[in-house]
Design an enzyme around this catalytic site. Structure first.
Site, PDB file in Angstrom:
ATOM      1  CG  HIS A 204       9.763  45.202 -47.565  1.00 17.35           C
ATOM      2  ND1 HIS A 204       8.787  46.162 -47.584  1.00 17.35           N
ATOM      3  CD2 HIS A 204       9.261  44.153 -48.252  1.00 17.35           C
ATOM      4  CE1 HIS A 204       7.745  45.712 -48.241  1.00 17.35           C
ATOM      5  NE2 HIS A 204       7.995  44.494 -48.673  1.00 17.35           N
TER       6      HIS A 204
HETATM    7  C1  UD1 Z   1       7.243  39.354 -48.349  1.00 22.93           C
HETATM    8  C2  UD1 Z   1       6.536  39.357 -49.706  1.00 22.93           C
HETATM    9  C3  UD1 Z   1       6.332  40.800 -50.166  1.00 22.93           C
HETATM   10  C4  UD1 Z   1       5.639  41.632 -49.110  1.00 22.93           C
HETATM   11  C5  UD1 Z   1       6.396  41.507 -47.802  1.00 22.93           C
HETATM   12  C6  UD1 Z   1       5.730  42.277 -46.684  1.00 22.93           C
HETATM   13  C7  UD1 Z   1       7.054  37.427 -51.152  1.00 22.93           C
HETATM   14  C8  UD1 Z   1       7.760  37.008 -52.387  1.00 22.93           C
HETATM   15  N1  UD1 Z   1       7.309  38.671 -50.729  1.00 22.93           N
HETATM   16  O1  UD1 Z   1       8.541  39.900 -48.541  1.00 22.93           O
HETATM   17  O2  UD1 Z   1       5.558  40.792 -51.346  1.00 22.93           O
HETATM   18  O3  UD1 Z   1       5.638  42.984 -49.525  1.00 22.93           O
HETATM   19  O4  UD1 Z   1       6.480  40.126 -47.438  1.00 22.93           O
HETATM   20  O5  UD1 Z   1       6.599  42.387 -45.589  1.00 22.93           O
HETATM   21  O6  UD1 Z   1       6.291  36.665 -50.609  1.00 22.93           O
HETATM   22  N2  UD1 Z   1      12.103  37.612 -41.755  1.00 22.93           N
HETATM   23  C9  UD1 Z   1      12.314  37.709 -40.402  1.00 22.93           C
HETATM   24  N3  UD1 Z   1      11.218  37.757 -39.599  1.00 22.93           N
HETATM   25  C10 UD1 Z   1       9.950  37.728 -40.088  1.00 22.93           C
HETATM   26  C11 UD1 Z   1       9.768  37.653 -41.474  1.00 22.93           C
HETATM   27  C12 UD1 Z   1      10.861  37.585 -42.309  1.00 22.93           C
HETATM   28  O7  UD1 Z   1      13.435  37.744 -39.920  1.00 22.93           O
HETATM   29  O8  UD1 Z   1       8.996  37.766 -39.285  1.00 22.93           O
HETATM   30  C13 UD1 Z   1      13.264  37.487 -42.645  1.00 22.93           C
HETATM   31  C14 UD1 Z   1      13.226  36.173 -43.421  1.00 22.93           C
HETATM   32  O9  UD1 Z   1      13.853  35.162 -42.740  1.00 22.93           O
HETATM   33  C15 UD1 Z   1      13.898  36.526 -44.717  1.00 22.93           C
HETATM   34  C16 UD1 Z   1      13.584  38.017 -44.880  1.00 22.93           C
HETATM   35  O10 UD1 Z   1      13.187  38.507 -43.618  1.00 22.93           O
HETATM   36  O11 UD1 Z   1      15.282  36.358 -44.648  1.00 22.93           O
HETATM   37  C17 UD1 Z   1      12.540  38.243 -45.925  1.00 22.93           C
HETATM   38  O12 UD1 Z   1      11.328  37.585 -45.606  1.00 22.93           O
HETATM   39  P1  UD1 Z   1      10.353  37.005 -46.762  1.00 22.93           P
HETATM   40  O13 UD1 Z   1       9.084  36.563 -46.174  1.00 22.93           O
HETATM   41  O14 UD1 Z   1      11.132  36.093 -47.604  1.00 22.93           O
HETATM   42  O15 UD1 Z   1      10.080  38.223 -47.706  1.00 22.93           O
HETATM   43  P2  UD1 Z   1       9.707  39.730 -47.445  1.00 22.93           P
HETATM   44  O16 UD1 Z   1      10.845  40.560 -47.877  1.00 22.93           O
HETATM   45  O17 UD1 Z   1       9.118  39.993 -46.096  1.00 22.93           O
END
Ligand code: UD1
Length: 356
Positions: A204
């Site tokens: 991811h």
């Molecule tokens: C975040 C952390 C990363 C960790 C990861 C674990 C930061 C900078 N990064 O990255 O260090 O390894 O979490 O998973 O904080 N989304 C959904 N549903 C959810 C969660 C996220 O659809 O329940 C979508 C968000 O809207 C976004 C994308 O997934 O577009 C990424 O989510 P985000 O929390 O920004 O970062 P991660 O890639 O999960």
């Protein structure tokens, strides 16, 4: 004593679970938990609270944003309000996410003591990834740096940090040992998997999935692997979004893609798999706890011990297939991340700090 714990993303729920169970053994500590809302889907968040036997957080800030600045900024505004209301003695933070950094900034401006679990990890490449910025900034303003490895101590020393460092071991090892009797193997039958005959995959990180060319190359390599051995991939929402956006769906048709699974299910499959492919900071270590080698799609890692041991292998988008197919026998060395008592040590140190 009042501790305010801040969590927001999946790996933090896992770490908080074990620390919370230790805190609960102490009647003189009150813990208030804030969930920032960074991860919000039930299978990325709610389900973890159930299977890890955690209490519902007292606050859920519901912060969701696609840009880092907006996300961190909104968290900072809301966290500050709660900190002013709750007046904790200590703010407890985990890992390297935007939720960690927002908590650190809010607490430091209010002169509340900060404790950082998993301090001292450093990943030099790729440069300036969000997690590395979050780690360096959080460590630089934390009062209690709970480090999981010797290398983490060295990293802090290199940055001129010598005070407030406590070698505790890794809380993720604690929770692995605690939950082991409850690991869930039900997906083995559901997905028709045979022990040691499939690869477990998670992926991811932004540097692997946010650019079409790189993601395409990685998926082509995985596709090659999946023609020889089954690959099971609980897909992260970030990666799913990108695959659709870049029109790469045809490259995943041989992979067994499933929705994100809970901790007990993931650990169950990990114990039964042949090897793992991952770019997750936490999972590359959980595979080791389960005695399985991991091919790590990163140019560098905070968990270098496992690479030095020959247990994990760092790869780029061009050599995933070759490395996963290589037969490499390495002896499993126990206890390199402590003795499963990291959470107990952390809580004891925090308790002692109050009496000083
Ligand atoms: C975040 C952390 C990363 C960790 C990861 C674990 C930061 C900078 N990064 O990255 O260090 O390894 O979490 O998973 O904080 N989304 C959904 N549903 C959810 C969660 C996220 O659809 O329940 C979508 C968000 O809207 C976004 C994308 O997934 O577009 C990424 O989510 P985000 O929390 O920004 O970062 P991660 O890639 O999960």
């Amino acid at each position: 004593m009042k501790i305010l714990s801040i969590i927001g993303a999946r790996p933090q729920f896992v770490k908080e679970a074990i620390v919370q169970s230790e805190i609960n053994k102490n009647q003189d500590i009150k813990e208030v938990v804030i969930h920032t809302g960074q991860h919000y889907d039930d299978n990325m968040s709610g389900v973890f609270f159930d299977v890890l036997e955690m209490k519902e957080p007292e606050y859920n800030l519901g912060v969701q944003a696609s840009n880092h600045g907006e996300m961190t900024g909104k968290m900072l505004i809301e966290l500050e309000k709660v900190m002013i209301r709750e007046k904790p003695d200590i703010v407890l933070l985990y890992g390297d996410t935007n939720s960690t950094l927002a908590g650190a900034i809010a607490a430091s401006k209010l002169k509340i003591k900060i404790a950082h679990v998993e301090a001292g990890l450093r990943q030099k490449e790729p440069k300036y990834i969000p997690e590395e910025i979050n780690r360096i900034l959080t460590d630089s303003i934390s009062n209690y740096l709970f480090v999981p490895s010797n290398l983490a101590v060295e990293n802090l020393n290199e940055e001129g940090i010598y005070e407030g460092i406590y070698f505790t071991g890794d809380v993720m090892y604690d929770i692995f040992l605690k939950m082991k009797p409850k690991f869930d193997y039900s997906l083995m039958d559901e997905l028709k998997l045979k022990e040691n005959q499939f690869i477990m995959m998670t992926m991811h990180r932004d540097f692997n999935v946010d650019k079409k060319e790189k993601l395409e190359k990685i998926l082509k390599e995985i596709d090659k692997v999946s023609k020889e051995i089954k690959v099971v991939y609980p897909i992260h929402p970030r990666t799913k979004k990108r695959i659709i956006e870049f029109g790469l769906e045809k490259l995943i048709k041989n992979i067994t893609i499933i929705e994100p699974i809970d901790y007990l299910q993931l650990m169950g499959l990990t114990e039964k798999c042949y090897k793992a492919i991952t770019d997750s900071g936490g999972y590359q270590k959980e595979t080791y706890f389960a005695g399985k080698q991991a091919i790590v799609i990163m140019p560098d890692t905070g968990w270098k011990e496992l690479v030095d041991l020959g247990f994990n292998t760092l790869v780029d988008e061009n050599d995933i297939y070759d490395k996963i197919m290589e037969d490499c026998k390495v002896e499993y060395i126990k206890n390199i991340y402590g003795n499963g008592k990291a959470a107990t040590k952390i809580v004891n140190i925090l308790k002692d700090s109050k009496s000083k």
